[in-house]
Design a protein around this motif. Structure first.
Motif, short mmCIF file in Angstrom:
data_model
loop_
_atom_site.label_atom_id
_atom_site.label_comp_id
_atom_site.label_asym_id
_atom_site.label_seq_id
_atom_site.Cartn_x
_atom_site.Cartn_y
_atom_site.Cartn_z
N ASN A 34 8.85 7.35 2.27
CA ASN A 34 9.66 6.76 3.22
C ASN A 34 9.92 5.16 2.82
O ASN A 34 9.04 4.63 2.30
CB ASN A 34 8.89 6.63 4.78
N PRO A 35 11.07 4.90 3.25
CA PRO A 35 11.50 3.40 2.87
C PRO A 35 10.86 2.58 3.58
O PRO A 35 10.24 2.59 4.96
CB PRO A 35 13.08 3.46 3.32
N TYR A 36 10.43 1.29 3.26
CA TYR A 36 10.04 0.14 3.80
C TYR A 36 10.85 -1.22 3.60
O TYR A 36 11.40 -1.45 2.79
CB TYR A 36 8.52 -0.08 3.35
N ASN A 37 10.83 -2.01 4.92
CA ASN A 37 11.67 -3.15 4.94
C ASN A 37 10.78 -4.24 4.52
O ASN A 37 9.41 -4.27 4.72
CB ASN A 37 11.99 -3.77 6.42
N LEU A 38 10.91 -5.15 3.52
CA LEU A 38 10.16 -6.23 2.86
C LEU A 38 10.59 -7.41 3.30
O LEU A 38 11.79 -7.83 3.15
CB LEU A 38 10.51 -6.26 1.42
N GLU B 173 7.31 -3.06 6.37
CA GLU B 173 7.41 -2.48 7.81
C GLU B 173 8.24 -1.12 7.51
O GLU B 173 9.32 -1.11 7.00
CB GLU B 173 7.96 -3.13 8.89
N GLN B 174 7.38 0.19 7.69
CA GLN B 174 8.20 1.56 7.67
C GLN B 174 9.43 1.63 8.32
O GLN B 174 9.59 1.17 9.45
CB GLN B 174 7.12 2.44 7.86
N VAL B 175 10.49 2.06 7.66
CA VAL B 175 11.84 2.11 8.40
C VAL B 175 11.78 3.61 8.93
O VAL B 175 12.53 3.58 10.16
CB VAL B 175 12.88 1.82 7.05
N PRO C 265 5.74 2.40 13.35
CA PRO C 265 5.94 2.37 11.85
C PRO C 265 4.66 1.81 11.44
O PRO C 265 3.89 0.94 12.06
CB PRO C 265 7.24 1.41 11.74
N THR C 266 4.36 2.05 10.11
CA THR C 266 3.26 1.43 9.42
C THR C 266 3.76 0.03 8.93
O THR C 266 4.71 -0.28 8.55
CB THR C 266 2.88 2.26 8.14
N VAL C 267 2.65 -0.84 9.45
CA VAL C 267 2.98 -2.29 8.96
C VAL C 267 1.99 -2.83 8.07
O VAL C 267 0.75 -2.74 8.53
CB VAL C 267 3.28 -3.27 10.21
N GLY D 64 2.95 -18.92 -13.46
CA GLY D 64 2.78 -17.81 -14.23
C GLY D 64 2.00 -16.50 -13.80
O GLY D 64 1.60 -15.66 -14.66
N ASP D 65 1.69 -16.69 -12.46
CA ASP D 65 0.97 -15.65 -11.85
C ASP D 65 1.60 -14.25 -11.91
O ASP D 65 3.00 -14.01 -11.78
CB ASP D 65 0.70 -15.77 -10.47
N ARG D 66 0.96 -13.24 -11.93
CA ARG D 66 1.51 -11.72 -11.86
C ARG D 66 0.62 -11.09 -10.63
O ARG D 66 -0.49 -10.89 -10.81
CB ARG D 66 1.58 -11.01 -12.94
N PHE D 67 1.46 -10.58 -9.76
CA PHE D 67 0.80 -10.06 -8.48
C PHE D 67 1.65 -8.77 -8.21
O PHE D 67 2.61 -8.79 -8.18
CB PHE D 67 0.66 -11.00 -7.29
N GLU D 68 0.72 -7.68 -7.54
CA GLU D 68 1.26 -6.54 -7.25
C GLU D 68 0.90 -6.00 -5.86
O GLU D 68 -0.31 -6.24 -5.72
CB GLU D 68 1.04 -5.32 -8.12
N PHE D 69 1.71 -5.71 -4.95
CA PHE D 69 1.42 -5.56 -3.44
C PHE D 69 1.94 -3.86 -3.52
O PHE D 69 3.07 -3.59 -3.39
CB PHE D 69 2.40 -6.45 -2.50
N VAL D 70 0.83 -3.24 -3.55
CA VAL D 70 1.14 -1.69 -3.32
C VAL D 70 1.02 -1.24 -1.66
O VAL D 70 -0.03 -1.56 -1.49
CB VAL D 70 0.12 -0.76 -4.34
N PHE D 71 1.88 -0.67 -1.50
CA PHE D 71 1.72 0.09 -0.09
C PHE D 71 2.53 1.43 0.00
O PHE D 71 3.17 1.76 -0.76
CB PHE D 71 2.54 -0.97 1.16
N PRO D 72 2.24 1.99 1.27
CA PRO D 72 1.06 1.89 2.26
C PRO D 72 -0.35 1.92 2.08
O PRO D 72 -1.07 2.38 1.28
CB PRO D 72 1.75 2.85 3.30
#
Length: 104
Positions: A41-45, A75-77, A84-86, A96-104
């Motif tokens: 499912n799509p998510y709003n960022l 937030e799940q669309v 919705p899942t938030v 120079g940081d690298r960060f990954e936000f993996v969801f849900p």
């Protein structure tokens, strides 16, 4: 004496190009952030409460951000029954940081 002056100049040049100066972004890479949606499912960022993009199912988007403190929220669309899942995460990003936000 010439060798000492040359060594001091070399050290100064190295330090000035390798540091991240808050007043001057020259030589300072921004932080790279990847938002990865593993859902069907799509998510709003939202970044710091502001809508940024829709992250489509099973894809990712990347953004380059300046140094600072950030609140990332998704937030799940669609595809939910009652609510919705938030998810949210807060992160202080440095040069120079690298960060990954993996969801849900």
């Amino acid at each position: 004496m010439k060798n000492l002056v040359f060594i001091l100049l070399a050290i100064f040049a190295t330090l000035s190009f390798s540091s991240c100066d808050e007043d001057n972004d020259i030589g300072c890479a921004k932080a790279e952030v990847r938002f990865t949606c593993t859902s069907s499912n799509p998510y709003n960022l939202f970044i710091n409460g502001q809508f940024e993009a829709v992250v489509q199912p099973n894809t990712f988007i990347e953004r380059e951000l300046d140094e600072g403190f950030y609140k990332f929220e998704v937030e799940q669309v669609s595809g939910f029954i009652l609510f919705p899942t938030v998810q949210e995460v807060e992160r202080n990003l440095s040069c120079g940081d690298r960060f990954e936000f993996v969801f849900p």
